[in-house]
Structure formats: C-alpha cells, structure tokens
Design a protein around this motif. Structure first.
Motif, mmCIF file in Angstrom:
data_model
loop_
_atom_site.group_PDB
_atom_site.id
_atom_site.type_symbol
_atom_site.label_atom_id
_atom_site.label_comp_id
_atom_site.label_asym_id
_atom_site.label_seq_id
_atom_site.Cartn_x
_atom_site.Cartn_y
_atom_site.Cartn_z
ATOM 1 N N LYS A 246 -15.001 -7.392 9.301
ATOM 2 C CA LYS A 246 -16.279 -8.105 9.004
ATOM 3 C C LYS A 246 -16.970 -8.910 10.127
ATOM 4 N N ALA A 247 -15.687 -9.669 10.841
ATOM 5 C CA ALA A 247 -16.327 -10.532 11.928
ATOM 6 C C ALA A 247 -16.811 -9.976 13.262
ATOM 7 N N LEU A 248 -16.214 -8.613 13.490
ATOM 8 C CA LEU A 248 -16.528 -8.095 14.668
ATOM 9 C C LEU A 248 -17.634 -7.287 14.690
ATOM 10 N N THR A 249 -18.149 -6.648 13.581
ATOM 11 C CA THR A 249 -19.138 -5.852 13.401
ATOM 12 C C THR A 249 -20.246 -6.285 12.873
ATOM 13 N N VAL A 250 -21.512 -5.629 12.950
ATOM 14 C CA VAL A 250 -22.784 -6.094 12.604
ATOM 15 C C VAL A 250 -22.945 -6.158 11.106
ATOM 16 N N ARG A 251 -22.426 -5.040 10.453
ATOM 17 C CA ARG A 251 -22.499 -5.112 9.074
ATOM 18 C C ARG A 251 -21.668 -3.784 8.626
ATOM 19 N N GLY A 252 -21.293 -3.563 7.262
ATOM 20 C CA GLY A 252 -20.915 -2.778 6.621
ATOM 21 C C GLY A 252 -19.342 -2.926 6.423
ATOM 22 N N GLY A 253 -18.525 -3.899 6.995
ATOM 23 C CA GLY A 253 -17.331 -4.341 6.708
ATOM 24 C C GLY A 253 -16.872 -4.306 5.285
ATOM 25 N N GLU A 254 -17.571 -4.757 4.351
ATOM 26 C CA GLU A 254 -17.473 -4.837 2.893
ATOM 27 C C GLU A 254 -17.021 -3.500 2.255
ATOM 28 N N LEU A 255 -17.387 -2.231 3.229
ATOM 29 C CA LEU A 255 -17.009 -0.959 2.698
ATOM 30 C C LEU A 255 -15.492 -0.768 2.447
ATOM 31 N N LEU A 256 -14.827 -1.367 3.245
ATOM 32 C CA LEU A 256 -13.394 -1.493 3.361
ATOM 33 C C LEU A 256 -12.785 -2.182 2.123
ATOM 34 N N ASP A 257 -13.256 -3.088 1.638
ATOM 35 C CA ASP A 257 -12.886 -3.879 0.225
ATOM 36 C C ASP A 257 -12.203 -3.042 -0.709
ATOM 37 N N THR A 258 -12.931 -2.142 -0.931
ATOM 38 C CA THR A 258 -12.455 -1.140 -2.199
ATOM 39 C C THR A 258 -11.972 0.377 -1.754
ATOM 40 N N TYR A 259 -11.868 0.575 -0.608
ATOM 41 C CA TYR A 259 -11.585 1.838 0.211
ATOM 42 C C TYR A 259 -10.028 2.074 -0.165
ATOM 43 N N ARG A 260 -9.832 3.053 -0.957
ATOM 44 C CA ARG A 260 -8.236 3.292 -1.182
ATOM 45 C C ARG A 260 -8.429 4.829 -0.935
ATOM 46 N N PRO A 261 -8.233 5.362 0.087
ATOM 47 C CA PRO A 261 -7.923 6.897 0.327
ATOM 48 C C PRO A 261 -6.768 7.575 -0.344
ATOM 49 N N THR A 262 -7.035 8.722 -0.704
ATOM 50 C CA THR A 262 -5.872 9.428 -1.636
ATOM 51 C C THR A 262 -4.638 9.563 -0.655
ATOM 52 N N SER A 263 -3.643 8.942 -1.303
ATOM 53 C CA SER A 263 -2.382 8.924 -0.511
ATOM 54 C C SER A 263 -1.321 9.226 -1.622
ATOM 55 N N ARG A 264 -0.385 10.255 -1.117
ATOM 56 C CA ARG A 264 0.921 10.485 -1.946
ATOM 57 C C ARG A 264 1.851 9.417 -2.006
ATOM 58 N N ARG A 265 1.618 8.442 -0.788
ATOM 59 C CA ARG A 265 2.724 7.333 -0.995
ATOM 60 C C ARG A 265 2.333 6.175 -1.860
ATOM 61 N N ARG A 266 0.638 6.245 -1.710
ATOM 62 C CA ARG A 266 0.331 5.252 -2.876
ATOM 63 C C ARG A 266 0.482 5.719 -4.456
ATOM 64 N N ALA A 267 0.445 6.856 -4.522
ATOM 65 C CA ALA A 267 0.574 7.328 -5.978
ATOM 66 C C ALA A 267 2.064 7.224 -6.143
ATOM 67 N N ARG A 268 3.015 7.507 -5.213
ATOM 68 C CA ARG A 268 4.482 7.364 -5.435
ATOM 69 C C ARG A 268 4.827 5.940 -5.905
ATOM 70 N N ALA A 269 4.404 4.913 -5.012
ATOM 71 C CA ALA A 269 4.571 3.570 -5.336
ATOM 72 C C ALA A 269 4.082 3.265 -6.838
ATOM 73 N N GLU A 270 2.796 3.761 -6.916
ATOM 74 C CA GLU A 270 2.415 3.550 -8.283
ATOM 75 C C GLU A 270 3.216 3.939 -9.502
ATOM 76 N N ARG A 271 3.831 5.034 -9.306
ATOM 77 C CA ARG A 271 4.541 5.754 -10.283
ATOM 78 C C ARG A 271 5.916 5.065 -10.257
ATOM 79 N N TYR A 272 6.375 4.398 -9.239
ATOM 80 C CA TYR A 272 7.774 3.859 -9.413
ATOM 81 C C TYR A 272 7.579 2.639 -9.990
ATOM 82 N N ILE A 273 6.473 1.901 -9.690
ATOM 83 C CA ILE A 273 6.211 0.324 -10.175
ATOM 84 C C ILE A 273 6.379 0.634 -11.766
ATOM 85 N N ALA A 274 5.413 1.705 -12.104
ATOM 86 C CA ALA A 274 5.088 1.845 -13.606
ATOM 87 C C ALA A 274 6.320 2.048 -14.379
ATOM 88 N N LYS A 275 7.284 2.897 -13.780
ATOM 89 C CA LYS A 275 8.508 3.380 -14.415
ATOM 90 C C LYS A 275 9.197 2.109 -14.411
#
Length: 342
Positions: A246-275
């Motif tokens: 956000k500091a180094l670009t002129v605009r658009g940095g807020e798009l990264l705030d909610t950006y969560r690309p599909t990831s098997r590692r994220r899904a695995r972590a979510e599953r392990y935490i829930a279990k």
C-alpha cells in the motif's frame, strides 16, 4: 582484458562510479541493446563519453560474436556493457566461459537489476518469491500453459511469481501479457484468474515509473507508461507485506487484504485446526487432574497460535503449531490420561 559491466536500470542515474570508470578505460565497449530496453538518454550519455569506442550490439553480435569479442580482449581492453546485472542472463555468462577457455583475464562489475528492483519495489518479501517466468511476445499456447502452471505451483507453495515481459520490438505491455495468460488460465482452471490481484511495475528506474495493484482482468483499463513492464502475481500475503504494498503503490493495495488464493496447504491447516479444536473442547469439558488440565491449556495455546498464523497468511507456521497441539494430545492418549478418536 575482458569486462562485463552492469549499467543498471537503463538510465544514466543508475550507472555506478566503478561501472563508468571501467567504460571510460575501455578501448571498445559493446552495449547490449537487446536483453533490455535502454533509454535514448543513456545511449546519448555513453556516446558523449565514449565516442567511436561505443558499439551498439544486437542479439547476433553478442550470441554469434562471443569468440571474436573474447579474441579481441587478448590484445585490448574490451567491455560488454549490460543493462541490469551482467550475470542475470546466460547470454553473458558464455563470455566468461570463453575467456577462461582462451586464457583471457576478466572482471565482472555488477549493477542494479530489474529483477531485484521489481521485488523490492513491490513491497513483498524477497524471501517469498518462487520460480521466475518470462512471457515472450507472440507466445504459443503451450508456452503460456507452462507459465500458468508455474504461477499455480508457486501459489500452492505460498510463493509470489515474478513475471518478466519480453522487451523485443518495444516491449510487451502488462495488459497484453495478462490477457494472453487469462485466456489460457480459463481453460486450465486453478487459482489464477480474472479476479486475481496483480502488481504491475512500469519503467522502474525511469522518471515516469509507475506502480499499481489491480485485478488481472483490469490491466487493460490502466493508463500506463510504455514498457518495460513487470508483473507480479502474489500468493497469500502477510500483514507487513500488505502494508508495504500500500505504501509503495499508487492504488489498489487494499485488494490484498481479503485475497486468499485456493491452497491445499490452507485447506489442510483449516481441517487440522477444526479437528483438533473439536477434540480439545470435549476433553476440556471432562474432569481432568491438574497436570492433564495444564497440558490441555498448552494444547489450546498452540491451537490459538495456529489460528493466528492462518489468519496472517503464515501457512507453514500454522501447520507447525497445530501439529504440536496434535502431538501433545496423542501423547496424553498414549499414556492413558485421556480418551478420544481423531
């Protein structure tokens, strides 16, 4: 003597004192005019300094003329001046191999590279970049598929992708490259698509450089200066990266705030935490002795750490924390302190 001299990001301002001194001491200077875009300002600056000793070298001059250039370096001071850093392209490493073969002494003078400049200018962590790719002009479908697969593999590993764009014939624009990649990505499926945030860096090192974040499908609507352009496809980012972007670009940095690309590692972590959380809640409700309760409190701390790391995009740390929690629970079960099933 043969010198490979890095001349920086394409303008006179990025010439180091050592590079300039080496150029001025040379009997002949071959200026590499094809591996990157060089400003007319820099060419004119070198002409004024070097006069007739400056040779504007095209691809054939360098790739087919290696032996001849090194041969000349046996009896005179010869320099190959390269935009960026001279050893970032295999084209120039060949000169050193030939010099060793012919017994010619050589010196390498490093310069600022567009690769390191792009990573730094993006605000993203340099430790979180994966394999670099290049989009050539008029790239075929198979070439574009290979690039998309690399982007997907980097994303899955939590790594950002630096996408270099062809500089031939005036250079490839970010919108053109992204348009071609999106067409192929739509057929392949995966995380990279029209809504994926990208960081576009235009003309780094020039007076009109431009840095912006947008969705991949929106690049065509931007008013960018001419090439060279560089594109970065980020993986999941950490909070300090998002603030830097956000500091180094002129605009658009807020798009990264909610950006969560599909990831098997994220899904695995979510599953392990829930279990693990489900097992822990049942055990905490039971009557336990003081020592077991203390260990369960420690397990709960690891679960909370795993959630925090997950929310921060630190997927590896999240998986490590939840594995500690699971390990402690398994130990309690093995020694007969608790009973549960995963």
């Amino acid at each position: 003597m043969l010198r490979l001299v890095g001349i920086g990001l394409g303008t006179p301002d990025y010439l180091t004192l050592k590079a300039l001194r080496a150029l001025e001491e040379s009997d002949i200077v071959y200026l590499d005019c094809y591996t990157s875009i060089i400003s007319s300002e820099l060419i004119e600056f070198l002409r004024l300094r070097l006069g007739g000793r400056l040779v504007l070298a095209e691809r054939s001059d360098l790739e087919e003329g290696v032996a001849e250039i090194v041969k000349r370096a046996k009896s005179m001071s010869v320099t190959v001046a390269v935009p960026g850093d001279p050893l970032m392209a295999t084209t120039h490493v060949v000169f050193l191999e030939e010099a060793v073969k012919e017994g010619v002494t050589f010196e390498v003078i490093h310069g600022a590279s567009s690769i390191t400049a792009a990573i730094g200018a993006s605000g993203l962590s340099s430790y979180k970049f994966g394999r670099i790719v290049t989009v050539p002009k008029n790239a075929g479908e198979e070439s574009l598929k290979t690039i998309c697969r690399c982007v997907e593999e980097n994303m899955e590993s939590g790594l950002h992708t630096l996408v270099l764009l062809d500089v031939a014939d005036g250079g490839l624009r970010a919108a053109e490259a992204l348009g071609s990649l999106l067409m192929v990505a739509a057929e392949m499926g995966g995380s990279f698509g029209p809504q994926t945030p990208v960081i576009i860096l235009a003309r780094l090192g020039y007076g009109d450089e431009f840095r912006v974040v947008c969705r991949a499908s929106e690049a065509g609507g931007l008013s960018l200066p001419p090439p060279p352009h560089v594109v970065i496809v980020p993986a999941e980012t950490r909070s300090y990266e998002r603030e830097a972007v956000k500091a180094l670009t002129v605009r658009g940095g807020e798009l990264l705030d909610t950006y969560r690309p599909t990831s098997r590692r994220r899904a695995r972590a979510e599953r392990y935490i829930a279990k693990t959380s489900g097992v822990l809640s049942k055990l905490a409700a039971a009557r336990n002795d003081a020592e077991t309760s203390k260990i369960l409190e420690l397990v709960n701390s690891y679960v909370e750490d795993a959630r925090h790391f997950l929310d921060s995009g630190m997927l590896d740390d999240s998986l490590i924390a939840i594995s500690y929690a699971e390990g402690l629970l398994d130990c309690l079960r093995i020694i007969g302190r608790v009973e549960f099933t995963w």
